[in-house]
Design a protein around this motif. Structure first.
Motif, PDB file in Angstrom:
ATOM      1  N   ASN A  82       0.836  -1.202   0.000  1.00  0.00           N
ATOM      2  CA  ASN A  82       0.000   0.000   0.000  1.00  0.00           C
ATOM      3  C   ASN A  82       0.874   1.257   0.000  1.00  0.00           C
ATOM      4  O   ASN A  82       2.084   1.186  -0.216  1.00  0.00           O
ATOM      5  CB  ASN A  82      -0.948  -0.010   1.199  1.00  0.00           C
ATOM      6  CG  ASN A  82      -0.212  -0.276   2.508  1.00  0.00           C
ATOM      7  OD1 ASN A  82       0.973   0.056   2.640  1.00  0.00           O
ATOM      8  ND2 ASN A  82      -0.891  -0.888   3.466  1.00  0.00           N
ATOM      9  N   LEU A  83       0.261   2.415   0.270  1.00  0.00           N
ATOM     10  CA  LEU A  83       1.008   3.668   0.218  1.00  0.00           C
ATOM     11  C   LEU A  83       2.115   3.729   1.275  1.00  0.00           C
ATOM     12  O   LEU A  83       3.200   4.255   1.017  1.00  0.00           O
ATOM     13  CB  LEU A  83       0.052   4.854   0.395  1.00  0.00           C
ATOM     14  CG  LEU A  83      -0.919   5.105  -0.766  1.00  0.00           C
ATOM     15  CD1 LEU A  83      -1.802   6.303  -0.452  1.00  0.00           C
ATOM     16  CD2 LEU A  83      -0.160   5.337  -2.075  1.00  0.00           C
ATOM     17  N   SER A  84       1.845   3.198   2.467  1.00  0.00           N
ATOM     18  CA  SER A  84       2.866   3.182   3.516  1.00  0.00           C
ATOM     19  C   SER A  84       4.069   2.361   3.079  1.00  0.00           C
ATOM     20  O   SER A  84       5.225   2.756   3.270  1.00  0.00           O
ATOM     21  CB  SER A  84       2.282   2.606   4.812  1.00  0.00           C
ATOM     22  OG  SER A  84       1.216   3.396   5.262  1.00  0.00           O
ATOM     23  N   HIS A  87       6.020   4.274   0.403  1.00  0.00           N
ATOM     24  CA  HIS A  87       6.771   5.390   0.984  1.00  0.00           C
ATOM     25  C   HIS A  87       8.049   4.892   1.653  1.00  0.00           C
ATOM     26  O   HIS A  87       9.133   5.474   1.471  1.00  0.00           O
ATOM     27  CB  HIS A  87       5.896   6.134   1.996  1.00  0.00           C
ATOM     28  CG  HIS A  87       6.623   7.213   2.732  1.00  0.00           C
ATOM     29  ND1 HIS A  87       6.970   8.423   2.142  1.00  0.00           N
ATOM     30  CD2 HIS A  87       7.106   7.269   4.013  1.00  0.00           C
ATOM     31  CE1 HIS A  87       7.619   9.173   3.018  1.00  0.00           C
ATOM     32  NE2 HIS A  87       7.711   8.497   4.158  1.00  0.00           N
ATOM     33  N   SER A 238      -4.261   2.497  -4.931  1.00  0.00           N
ATOM     34  CA  SER A 238      -4.037   3.426  -3.821  1.00  0.00           C
ATOM     35  C   SER A 238      -3.369   4.712  -4.305  1.00  0.00           C
ATOM     36  O   SER A 238      -3.719   5.813  -3.862  1.00  0.00           O
ATOM     37  CB  SER A 238      -3.166   2.764  -2.743  1.00  0.00           C
ATOM     38  OG  SER A 238      -3.813   1.620  -2.201  1.00  0.00           O
ATOM     39  N   GLY A 242      -5.155   8.251  -4.083  1.00  0.00           N
ATOM     40  CA  GLY A 242      -4.510   9.139  -3.131  1.00  0.00           C
ATOM     41  C   GLY A 242      -4.607   8.678  -1.688  1.00  0.00           C
ATOM     42  O   GLY A 242      -4.195   9.392  -0.770  1.00  0.00           O
ATOM     43  N   HIS A 243      -5.160   7.509  -1.467  1.00  0.00           N
ATOM     44  CA  HIS A 243      -5.242   6.930  -0.115  1.00  0.00           C
ATOM     45  C   HIS A 243      -5.281   5.409  -0.267  1.00  0.00           C
ATOM     46  O   HIS A 243      -5.559   4.877  -1.338  1.00  0.00           O
ATOM     47  CB  HIS A 243      -6.491   7.421   0.639  1.00  0.00           C
ATOM     48  CG  HIS A 243      -7.791   7.070  -0.048  1.00  0.00           C
ATOM     49  ND1 HIS A 243      -8.406   5.842   0.100  1.00  0.00           N
ATOM     50  CD2 HIS A 243      -8.571   7.788  -0.901  1.00  0.00           C
ATOM     51  CE1 HIS A 243      -9.520   5.817  -0.615  1.00  0.00           C
ATOM     52  NE2 HIS A 243      -9.643   6.977  -1.237  1.00  0.00           N
ATOM     53  N   ASP A 244      -4.991   4.715   0.833  1.00  0.00           N
ATOM     54  CA  ASP A 244      -4.980   3.253   0.793  1.00  0.00           C
ATOM     55  C   ASP A 244      -6.377   2.706   0.523  1.00  0.00           C
ATOM     56  O   ASP A 244      -7.342   3.084   1.178  1.00  0.00           O
ATOM     57  CB  ASP A 244      -4.464   2.674   2.116  1.00  0.00           C
ATOM     58  CG  ASP A 244      -2.969   2.849   2.273  1.00  0.00           C
ATOM     59  OD1 ASP A 244      -2.282   2.945   1.242  1.00  0.00           O
ATOM     60  OD2 ASP A 244      -2.491   2.892   3.427  1.00  0.00           O
TER      61      ASP A 244
END
Length: 376
Positions: A82-84, A87, A238, A242-244
């Protein structure tokens, strides 16, 4: 009629095996459902083969139970991209890749030693020491002809050794060790219709990944194909939103996955698999200790060079399970996001890259063996 008979026998076998997982899960061990079910199924396959098919001592429960478990596991792992995760990977990509390559190298070295200094064949040795976990490796190993029993035993041994040594090491190293720790409760996203829709989308994507994996001749396409397909869709979805993207994925689903996989593996055990295992287990134990020590040394080096907390580095690169290492990171206030990112990425790399590599090595070894016989 015979098909219904087989189905109900399989359900009974899995249910009874699952009781072993339930009892072991009461100890608080994250992978207790998997190991307990596996041990109970192996015992049942020795003592009560009538619970299976007539030729149960070799074939075990129907393969579709294993495939269902692998598909669930593939969706679970794929959703963690996911986004985390992206990153963390963007920030530490060079460190992560270097450490993953080192962990794979040391696991290959461990497998090579096991192959050379025991009676275990090449495929079984490499699959047994590959840091892919008890949930993934035995199922893949069975498809390529390795000894599933030996792979399962070595993988289980490594999980226990990592659980017994790594948390103790990082607790002693921590400046403020945690006493009388209560493990965090499992959090599950509440039910919402949109999340259920995303779950159905991911299930469809997973099936499409299986079909593609089967077409491309991936080993264990139900696991690897679904995992890669869901990871790609989850990460790009995601990023686009712009979000999970969050699905409705209760923890009981993962428990069922562990039960199905463990019962399927254990049901295929027979006594001939365990002949001459004493030397194999001794070499596997020593090589696993060496692997754990090597990864701790590497984690210390990475911590010194990059400034990542030592506890976080050790838990991230330890050759254990995702659930165990992540839980320990939360308990000891380490960076659990980094830990889970590295652990998930390693399992994906191990499951996708190593099985074809192992088969290629086995092909070369077999060809070399035939050539030496021909020249003689």
């Amino acid at each position: 009629m015979k098909r219904n008979n087989t189905f109900f026998r399989s359900v009974w076998f899995i249910a009874i095996s699952g009781l072993g997982g339930f009892f072991l899960s009461l100890t608080g061990l994250s992978i207790g459902w998997m190991i307990g079910t596996f041990l109970a199924a192996a015992l049942l396959s020795f003592l009560k083969p009538s619970l299976l098919r007539h030729d149960a001592s070799k074939k075990g429960v129907p393969k579709y139970w294993l495939f269902i478990g692998q598909c669930i596991l593939g969706i679970e792992l794929g959703q963690k991209i996911n986004l985390s995760f992206l990153h963390i990977f963007k920030e530490y990509w060079m460190t992560i890749i270097l450490m993953l390559l080192l962990s794979i190298f040391f696991s290959l070295l461990s497998g090579f030693l096991l192959w050379k200094y025991s009676k275990t064949d090449m495929l079984t040795s490499f699959f047994g020491t590959a840091p892919g976990g008890l949930s993934a490796m035995p199922g893949i190993a069975e498809e390529v002809g390795a000894n599933t029993a030996v792979v399962s035993i070595i993988q289980t041994m490594r999980v226990f050794l990592v659980i017994l040594t790594i948390p103790i090491f990082v607790s002693l190293w921590a400046s403020n060790p945690v006493n009388h720790v209560t493990l965090p409760a499992q959090t599950v996203s509440p039910f919402e219709f949109e999340k259920l829709l995303w779950t159905l989308v991911l299930i469809g994507i997973a099936y499409g990944g299986y079909l593609l994996g089967k077409y491309l001749k991936f080993p264990a396409p139900w696991l690897i194909g679904s995992m890669v397909a869901v990871a790609v869709v989850q990460s790009f979805g995601s990023l686009f939103m712009g979000h999970d993207m969050v699905s409705w994925w209760p923890h009981v689903v993962i428990t069922l996955s562990q039960i199905f996989i463990a019962a399927s593996i254990g049901s295929r055990f027979h006594k001939s698999m365990f002949i001459g295992l004493k030397q194999t287990l001794i070499v596997a134990f020593l090589s696993t200790i060496g692997l754990i020590f090597s990864m701790i040394m590497c984690a210390i080096f990475v911590s010194k060079v990059t400034g990542i907390a030592l506890i976080t580095a050790v838990l991230a690169f330890a050759p254990g399970g995702i659930a165990e290492m992540t839980t320990t990171s939360v308990v000891l206030n380490a960076d659990s996001t980094f830990v889970i990112a590295v652990q998930v990425l390693r399992i994906i790399i191990v499951c996708v890259i190593l099985p074809p590599f192992f088969r290629l090595l086995n092909y070369w070894e077999h060809k070399k063996h035939l050539s030496s016989h021909a020249s003689a």
